[in-house]
Design a protein around this motif. Structure first.
Motif, PDB file in Angstrom:
ATOM      1  N   GLN A  39       0.809  -1.214   0.000  1.00  0.00           N
ATOM      2  CA  GLN A  39       0.000   0.000   0.000  1.00  0.00           C
ATOM      3  C   GLN A  39       0.845   1.267   0.000  1.00  0.00           C
ATOM      4  O   GLN A  39       0.410   2.300  -0.496  1.00  0.00           O
ATOM      5  N   ASN A  40       2.070   1.194   0.517  1.00  0.00           N
ATOM      6  CA  ASN A  40       2.899   2.399   0.567  1.00  0.00           C
ATOM      7  C   ASN A  40       3.706   2.622  -0.713  1.00  0.00           C
ATOM      8  O   ASN A  40       4.510   3.538  -0.782  1.00  0.00           O
ATOM      9  N   CYS A  41       3.478   1.807  -1.729  1.00  0.00           N
ATOM     10  CA  CYS A  41       4.195   1.970  -2.997  1.00  0.00           C
ATOM     11  C   CYS A  41       3.748   3.265  -3.665  1.00  0.00           C
ATOM     12  O   CYS A  41       2.549   3.523  -3.807  1.00  0.00           O
ATOM     13  N   GLU A  42       4.708   4.078  -4.066  1.00  0.00           N
ATOM     14  CA  GLU A  42       4.412   5.364  -4.679  1.00  0.00           C
ATOM     15  C   GLU A  42       4.118   5.241  -6.175  1.00  0.00           C
ATOM     16  O   GLU A  42       3.648   6.173  -6.793  1.00  0.00           O
ATOM     17  N   GLU A  43       4.407   4.082  -6.754  1.00  0.00           N
ATOM     18  CA  GLU A  43       4.153   3.861  -8.175  1.00  0.00           C
ATOM     19  C   GLU A  43       2.780   3.235  -8.371  1.00  0.00           C
ATOM     20  O   GLU A  43       2.294   2.494  -7.522  1.00  0.00           O
ATOM     21  N   ASP A  44       2.175   3.510  -9.506  1.00  0.00           N
ATOM     22  CA  ASP A  44       0.903   2.887  -9.862  1.00  0.00           C
ATOM     23  C   ASP A  44       1.149   1.402 -10.126  1.00  0.00           C
ATOM     24  O   ASP A  44       2.158   1.032 -10.724  1.00  0.00           O
ATOM     25  N   LYS A  45       0.230   0.544  -9.684  1.00  0.00           N
ATOM     26  CA  LYS A  45       0.433  -0.898  -9.824  1.00  0.00           C
ATOM     27  C   LYS A  45       0.541  -1.322 -11.287  1.00  0.00           C
ATOM     28  O   LYS A  45       1.249  -2.267 -11.609  1.00  0.00           O
ATOM     29  N   ASN A  46      -0.107  -0.598 -12.193  1.00  0.00           N
ATOM     30  CA  ASN A  46      -0.002  -0.924 -13.613  1.00  0.00           C
ATOM     31  C   ASN A  46       1.385  -0.583 -14.152  1.00  0.00           C
ATOM     32  O   ASN A  46       1.918  -1.297 -15.004  1.00  0.00           O
ATOM     33  N   ASP A  47       1.967   0.505 -13.651  1.00  0.00           N
ATOM     34  CA  ASP A  47       3.339   0.857 -14.033  1.00  0.00           C
ATOM     35  C   ASP A  47       4.319  -0.177 -13.494  1.00  0.00           C
ATOM     36  O   ASP A  47       5.284  -0.553 -14.163  1.00  0.00           O
ATOM     37  N   VAL A  48       4.061  -0.639 -12.270  1.00  0.00           N
ATOM     38  CA  VAL A  48       4.899  -1.684 -11.673  1.00  0.00           C
ATOM     39  C   VAL A  48       4.810  -2.945 -12.511  1.00  0.00           C
ATOM     40  O   VAL A  48       5.828  -3.580 -12.824  1.00  0.00           O
ATOM     41  N   ALA A  49       3.600  -3.322 -12.906  1.00  0.00           N
ATOM     42  CA  ALA A  49       3.403  -4.522 -13.729  1.00  0.00           C
ATOM     43  C   ALA A  49       4.162  -4.402 -15.049  1.00  0.00           C
ATOM     44  O   ALA A  49       4.835  -5.351 -15.472  1.00  0.00           O
ATOM     45  N   GLU A  50       4.088  -3.236 -15.690  1.00  0.00           N
ATOM     46  CA  GLU A  50       4.810  -3.011 -16.950  1.00  0.00           C
ATOM     47  C   GLU A  50       6.313  -3.163 -16.757  1.00  0.00           C
ATOM     48  O   GLU A  50       7.005  -3.776 -17.569  1.00  0.00           O
ATOM     49  N   ALA A  51       6.836  -2.588 -15.671  1.00  0.00           N
ATOM     50  CA  ALA A  51       8.270  -2.670 -15.392  1.00  0.00           C
ATOM     51  C   ALA A  51       8.689  -4.118 -15.145  1.00  0.00           C
ATOM     52  O   ALA A  51       9.747  -4.553 -15.599  1.00  0.00           O
ATOM     53  N   LEU A  52       7.859  -4.863 -14.433  1.00  0.00           N
ATOM     54  CA  LEU A  52       8.166  -6.264 -14.166  1.00  0.00           C
ATOM     55  C   LEU A  52       8.148  -7.097 -15.441  1.00  0.00           C
ATOM     56  O   LEU A  52       9.017  -7.939 -15.653  1.00  0.00           O
ATOM     57  N   LYS A  54       8.641  -6.032 -18.504  1.00  0.00           N
ATOM     58  CA  LYS A  54       9.794  -5.645 -19.323  1.00  0.00           C
ATOM     59  C   LYS A  54      11.099  -6.191 -18.745  1.00  0.00           C
ATOM     60  O   LYS A  54      11.914  -6.763 -19.456  1.00  0.00           O
ATOM     61  N   GLY A  55      11.271  -6.040 -17.428  1.00  0.00           N
ATOM     62  CA  GLY A  55      12.516  -6.470 -16.790  1.00  0.00           C
ATOM     63  C   GLY A  55      12.704  -7.971 -16.758  1.00  0.00           C
ATOM     64  O   GLY A  55      13.825  -8.471 -16.847  1.00  0.00           O
ATOM     65  N   SER A  56      11.609  -8.712 -16.654  1.00  0.00           N
ATOM     66  CA  SER A  56      11.722 -10.165 -16.560  1.00  0.00           C
ATOM     67  C   SER A  56      11.450 -10.858 -17.893  1.00  0.00           C
ATOM     68  O   SER A  56      11.542 -12.078 -17.990  1.00  0.00           O
ATOM     69  N   ARG A  57      11.099 -10.067 -18.896  1.00  0.00           N
ATOM     70  CA  ARG A  57      10.735 -10.601 -20.212  1.00  0.00           C
ATOM     71  C   ARG A  57       9.650 -11.672 -20.082  1.00  0.00           C
ATOM     72  O   ARG A  57       9.733 -12.738 -20.672  1.00  0.00           O
ATOM     73  N   SER A  58       8.657 -11.353 -19.256  1.00  0.00           N
ATOM     74  CA  SER A  58       7.549 -12.274 -19.034  1.00  0.00           C
ATOM     75  C   SER A  58       6.279 -11.673 -19.624  1.00  0.00           C
ATOM     76  O   SER A  58       6.325 -10.624 -20.260  1.00  0.00           O
TER      77      SER A  58
END
Length: 83
Positions: A39-52, A54-58
């Motif tokens: 809950q304290n994450c400052e990033e939007d969960k959709n942005d986090v999902a996109e980064a994950l 891209k970073g994991s190539r999943s």
């Protein structure tokens, strides 16, 4: 690219799993990819999902609440047979 049927199958497999990784206040960075957005994450969960993705190539299966479900096919130890 995952089909709708494949995503439904993977969601059913992931439903009972407990998230292993967490994303906190610091967000996602190149060195540490973490997957239950706190809950304290400052990033939007959709942005986090996109980064994950891209970073994991999943591939993104779903984002539900603060949980992100990703799928990456194993080339050496394939345990899930997609429909």
């Amino acid at each position: 690219m995952l089909t709708g049927k494949q995503k439904r199958f993977l969601r059913s497999k992931a439903h009972h799993l407990t998230p292993i990784f967490q994303v906190g206040k610091g967000g996602v960075n190149d060195n540490m990819i973490k997957v239950s957005v706190l809950q304290n994450c400052e990033e939007d969960k959709n942005d986090v999902a996109e980064a994950l993705v891209k970073g994991s190539r999943s591939q993104l299966v779903q984002t539900i609440g603060n949980t992100i479900v990703l799928y990456k096919e194993s080339k050496e130890n394939k345990q899930i047979e997609l429909p």
